[in-house]
Design an enzyme around this catalytic site. Structure first.
Site, PDB file in Angstrom:
ATOM      1  N   SER A 196     -11.720  41.053  13.158  1.00  0.00           N
ATOM      2  CA  SER A 196     -11.825  39.924  14.070  1.00  0.00           C
ATOM      3  C   SER A 196     -11.101  38.741  13.449  1.00  0.00           C
ATOM      4  O   SER A 196     -10.829  38.716  12.243  1.00  0.00           O
ATOM      5  CB  SER A 196     -13.305  39.589  14.303  1.00  0.00           C
ATOM      6  OG  SER A 196     -13.468  38.476  15.154  1.00  0.00           O
ATOM      7  N   CYS A 197     -10.771  37.749  14.279  1.00  0.00           N
ATOM      8  CA  CYS A 197     -10.174  36.502  13.775  1.00  0.00           C
ATOM      9  C   CYS A 197     -10.429  35.443  14.839  1.00  0.00           C
ATOM     10  O   CYS A 197     -11.505  35.402  15.419  1.00  0.00           O
ATOM     11  CB  CYS A 197      -8.692  36.683  13.468  1.00  0.00           C
ATOM     12  SG  CYS A 197      -7.679  37.173  14.879  1.00  0.00           S
ATOM     13  N   GLY A 198      -9.442  34.600  15.127  1.00  0.00           N
ATOM     14  CA  GLY A 198      -9.615  33.604  16.182  1.00  0.00           C
ATOM     15  C   GLY A 198      -9.347  34.171  17.554  1.00  0.00           C
ATOM     16  O   GLY A 198     -10.165  34.037  18.472  1.00  0.00           O
TER      17      GLY A 198
END
Length: 285
Positions: free
Chosen positions: A240-242
């Site tokens: 996951s990230c932004g």
């Protein structure tokens, strides 16, 4: 070390040697956050690796979604690739203008569509230019090519699946954002999002996987970074990230390490941080 694996990472030397291969296709997948002040398409038009096509991450996406650059529907991907002259039997090498930032996302997109003959250029366009290699400003000569796609649904997770994984702890959830954003001490760049991280997730900032020149660290060094962050590499992984772009750098690193069971949470924090009914953790993992 020099990576020369046409399914994960290839070196600038490798690409230079194969640039004239008839079935090689090169993609410029540059993309930047708005505050970077960079226009990737304009930069591509000014200078790119000879023969490279431009892949617009924001347009080759599911525009029916309110979330940014979600993975494109199969039909749209096929249509855009045919228009770019990319199809069955081609080997694809992807780069970006930051070194290793958005190119892994497009590598993952091809894998999501069942394409395995695809690699990221290690060090990207900055390394290619620093070595004084050829660039051009001409559009490529494109010939339509048929493409067959078999979507690999296991390579992408939605919010319901990630919520279950967070509760059951049956996946290693790995967040590629900066430590400050992960801990909730730095504000999110997109307004309206809560700060923090998915409960149970671990933080491996994508920059920790890269050398100073933007190339990927060795498999042993990559493993050490994940283990130091408390990631259980015996579990399948969800990254996951932004917005699901830099998360794919983690997937590329996992693949290089030989960890084959990994997926991207496509909505990432832009989706998770939006919903008040989803739990949020703060502080270090």
């Amino acid at each position: 070390m020099a990576y020369d694996d046409p399914t994960t990472l290839v070196s600038t030397d490798w690409l230079a040697q194969h640039l004239q291969d008839p079935d090689l296709r090169v993609i410029d997948a540059s993309w930047y956050l708005p505050d970077a002040g960079r226009d990737p398409r304009a930069e591509y038009q000014t200078a790119h690796i000879p023969g490279a096509r431009f892949f617009d991450i924001d347009e080759i996406a599911d525009l029916r979604s309110d979330l940014p650059h979600m993975a494109p529907p199969v039909e749209k991907f096929i249509s855009r690739m045919r228009a770019m002259g990319i199809g069955d039997g081609h080997h694809v090498v992807i780069y970006d203008g930051a070194g290793a930032y958005s190119a892994p996302r497009v590598w993952w997109t091809f894998r999501l569509m069942g394409k395995s003959d695809v690699a990221v250029l290690d060090g990207g366009f900055p390394k290619w230019q620093a070595e004084g290699r050829a660039v051009e400003d001409l559009p490529p000569v494109v010939r339509d090519r048929h493409m067959t796609v078999q979507r690999q649904a296991h390579l992408v997770k939605d919010v319901t699946q990630v919520a279950a994984a967070s509760k059951l702890s049956d996946y290693a959830i790995i967040d590629a954002r900066s430590p400050g954003r992960f801990a909730g001490t730095d504000p999110e760049p997109r307004p309206g999002l809560r700060s923090g991280h998915i409960p149970g997730s671990r933080n491996v900032h994508f920059e920790a996987l890269l050398n100073a020149d933007g190339t990927m660290k060795s498999p042993d060094d990559l493993r050490a970074v994940f283990e130091a962050a408390g990631v259980n590499l015996k579990k399948p992984a969800i990254t996951s990230c932004g917005t699901g772009v830099t998360a794919a750098i983690l997937n590329l690193a996992l693949e290089v390490m030989g960890h084959r069971n990994h997926a991207v949470y496509d909505g990432s924090w832009t989706e998770w941080g939006m919903y008040d009914d989803l739990p949020v953790a703060t502080g270090p993992a």
